[in-house]
Motif scaffolding. Structure first.
Motif, PDB file in Angstrom:
ATOM      1  N   ALA A  54       0.843  -1.193   0.000  1.00  0.00           N
ATOM      2  CA  ALA A  54       0.000   0.000   0.000  1.00  0.00           C
ATOM      3  C   ALA A  54       0.880   1.245   0.000  1.00  0.00           C
ATOM      4  CB  ALA A  54      -0.894   0.003   1.232  1.00  0.00           C
ATOM      5  N   ALA A  55       0.407   2.253  -0.684  1.00  0.00           N
ATOM      6  CA  ALA A  55       1.155   3.504  -0.706  1.00  0.00           C
ATOM      7  C   ALA A  55       1.166   4.088   0.704  1.00  0.00           C
ATOM      8  CB  ALA A  55       0.510   4.478  -1.681  1.00  0.00           C
ATOM      9  N   SER A  56       2.323   4.470   1.135  1.00  0.00           N
ATOM     10  CA  SER A  56       2.471   5.009   2.477  1.00  0.00           C
ATOM     11  C   SER A  56       2.092   6.485   2.492  1.00  0.00           C
ATOM     12  CB  SER A  56       3.921   4.825   2.939  1.00  0.00           C
ATOM     13  OG  SER A  56       4.092   5.330   4.226  1.00  0.00           O
ATOM     14  N   ALA A  57       1.392   6.889   3.520  1.00  0.00           N
ATOM     15  CA  ALA A  57       1.039   8.297   3.682  1.00  0.00           C
ATOM     16  C   ALA A  57       2.304   9.098   3.959  1.00  0.00           C
ATOM     17  CB  ALA A  57       0.052   8.453   4.828  1.00  0.00           C
ATOM     18  N   PRO A  58       2.361  10.370   3.559  1.00  0.00           N
ATOM     19  CA  PRO A  58       3.551  11.186   3.829  1.00  0.00           C
ATOM     20  C   PRO A  58       3.783  11.340   5.327  1.00  0.00           C
ATOM     21  CG  PRO A  58       1.848  12.457   2.656  1.00  0.00           C
ATOM     22  CD  PRO A  58       1.322  11.073   2.864  1.00  0.00           C
ATOM     23  N   VAL A  59       5.039  11.239   5.726  1.00  0.00           N
ATOM     24  CA  VAL A  59       5.349  11.279   7.150  1.00  0.00           C
ATOM     25  C   VAL A  59       6.074  12.552   7.569  1.00  0.00           C
ATOM     26  CG1 VAL A  59       5.419   8.771   7.367  1.00  0.00           C
ATOM     27  CG2 VAL A  59       7.516  10.007   6.845  1.00  0.00           C
ATOM     28  N   ALA A  60       6.566  13.344   6.615  1.00  0.00           N
ATOM     29  CA  ALA A  60       7.397  14.510   6.963  1.00  0.00           C
ATOM     30  C   ALA A  60       6.722  15.492   7.923  1.00  0.00           C
ATOM     31  CB  ALA A  60       7.865  15.213   5.696  1.00  0.00           C
ATOM     32  N   PRO A  61       5.458  15.903   7.693  1.00  0.00           N
ATOM     33  CA  PRO A  61       4.856  16.869   8.625  1.00  0.00           C
ATOM     34  C   PRO A  61       4.700  16.303  10.036  1.00  0.00           C
ATOM     35  CG  PRO A  61       3.524  16.678   6.616  1.00  0.00           C
ATOM     36  CD  PRO A  61       4.578  15.619   6.561  1.00  0.00           C
ATOM     37  N   VAL A  62       4.307  15.037  10.129  1.00  0.00           N
ATOM     38  CA  VAL A  62       4.122  14.417  11.440  1.00  0.00           C
ATOM     39  C   VAL A  62       5.479  14.191  12.101  1.00  0.00           C
ATOM     40  CG1 VAL A  62       3.121  12.463  12.674  1.00  0.00           C
ATOM     41  CG2 VAL A  62       2.004  13.322  10.632  1.00  0.00           C
ATOM     42  N   ALA A  63       6.493  13.846  11.302  1.00  0.00           N
ATOM     43  CA  ALA A  63       7.832  13.613  11.846  1.00  0.00           C
ATOM     44  C   ALA A  63       8.409  14.886  12.452  1.00  0.00           C
ATOM     45  CB  ALA A  63       8.761  13.062  10.765  1.00  0.00           C
ATOM     46  N   ALA A  64       8.162  16.019  11.836  1.00  0.00           N
ATOM     47  CA  ALA A  64       8.662  17.289  12.378  1.00  0.00           C
ATOM     48  C   ALA A  64       8.008  17.578  13.731  1.00  0.00           C
ATOM     49  CB  ALA A  64       8.389  18.422  11.397  1.00  0.00           C
ATOM     50  N   ALA A  65       6.705  17.352  13.823  1.00  0.00           N
ATOM     51  CA  ALA A  65       6.005  17.557  15.098  1.00  0.00           C
ATOM     52  C   ALA A  65       6.502  16.568  16.142  1.00  0.00           C
ATOM     53  CB  ALA A  65       4.499  17.409  14.899  1.00  0.00           C
ATOM     54  N   ALA A  66       6.721  15.313  15.734  1.00  0.00           N
ATOM     55  CA  ALA A  66       7.202  14.287  16.662  1.00  0.00           C
ATOM     56  C   ALA A  66       8.590  14.633  17.179  1.00  0.00           C
ATOM     57  CB  ALA A  66       7.221  12.925  15.982  1.00  0.00           C
ATOM     58  N   ALA A  67       9.474  15.099  16.300  1.00  0.00           N
ATOM     59  CA  ALA A  67      10.838  15.452  16.718  1.00  0.00           C
ATOM     60  C   ALA A  67      10.811  16.549  17.770  1.00  0.00           C
ATOM     61  CB  ALA A  67      11.665  15.880  15.512  1.00  0.00           C
ATOM     62  N   ALA A  68       9.928  17.518  17.595  1.00  0.00           N
ATOM     63  CA  ALA A  68       9.820  18.606  18.577  1.00  0.00           C
ATOM     64  C   ALA A  68       9.329  18.070  19.919  1.00  0.00           C
ATOM     65  CB  ALA A  68       8.876  19.696  18.053  1.00  0.00           C
ATOM     66  N   VAL A  69       8.336  17.199  19.904  1.00  0.00           N
ATOM     67  CA  VAL A  69       7.807  16.621  21.145  1.00  0.00           C
ATOM     68  C   VAL A  69       8.866  15.763  21.828  1.00  0.00           C
ATOM     69  CG1 VAL A  69       6.137  14.954  22.072  1.00  0.00           C
ATOM     70  CG2 VAL A  69       5.378  16.725  20.494  1.00  0.00           C
TER      71      VAL A  69
END
Length: 187
Positions: A54-69
């Motif tokens: 399955a095509a994976s959803a983009p992770v970059a926006p969530v990854a940036a928020a996760a890195a900050a948390v």
């Protein structure tokens, strides 16, 4: 319940079972067959074909928020799914070493690689009281391939959610790849 008779009806019965489980109201469907029926090829059967990933959803926006948390005080990354592969655990461990976050594995998982060279990660406790204590200081919770942790049994006057109220939660979501997510955070 579909009962498999001897013969060559496997394909037709499996198609009927699939249609039945999609019909409303939806309900579980069980196909009972002897082992020899399931092991044998039926007329018109084709070689198995692997499903396209399955095509994976983009992770970059969530990854940036996760890195900050994860860089904040008392952050926890809860791992599940693909994040429990050797590659995922190594990525999560390197992220934890840089950010100072705590790592935990969801209480129940289908597969969790272990062994030489694979970082050991503590499991979130099963019992509510122990899990709540383990997450009590958590101010930020990042879900990498896991679901929001909830209690398995209801208790009068208690919340089902195990994360403390007010904890910032970053959820990758089920469509995205946990490995891609961890790689994006590690960059």
């Amino acid at each position: 319940v579909f009962h498999m008779p001897p013969g060559d009806a496997l394909g037709a019965i499996m198609r009927s079972a699939a249609a039945e489980c999609r019909a409303l109201p939806q309900a579980p469907v069980v196909v009972v067959a002897n082992a020899d029926v399931m092991w044998s090829a039926s007329k018109g059967s084709a070689s198995p074909v692997a499903a396209a990933p399955a095509a994976s959803a983009p992770v970059a926006p969530v990854a940036a928020a996760a890195a900050a948390v994860l860089r904040s005080d008392n952050a926890v990354m809860l791992l599940g799914g693909q994040a429990l592969s050797a590659q995922g655990l190594k990525l999560a461990d390197s992220i934890a070493q840089v950010t100072g976050c705590a790592l935990m594995v969801e209480t129940f998982n289908a597969r969790h690689e272990r062994g030489t060279g694979v970082p050991a990660v503590a499991r979130l406790p099963y019992f509510r009281e122990m899990a709540v204590d383990k997450l009590a200081a958590c101010k930020g919770l990042v879900l990498a391939g896991s679901r929001l942790p909830v209690a398995f049994f209801g208790s009068p006057g208690e919340r089902s959610e195990l994360a403390p109220p007010g904890a910032e939660i970053v959820d990758l979501g089920p469509e995205a790849s946990a490995l891609d997510f961890l790689e994006a955070i590690a960059k």
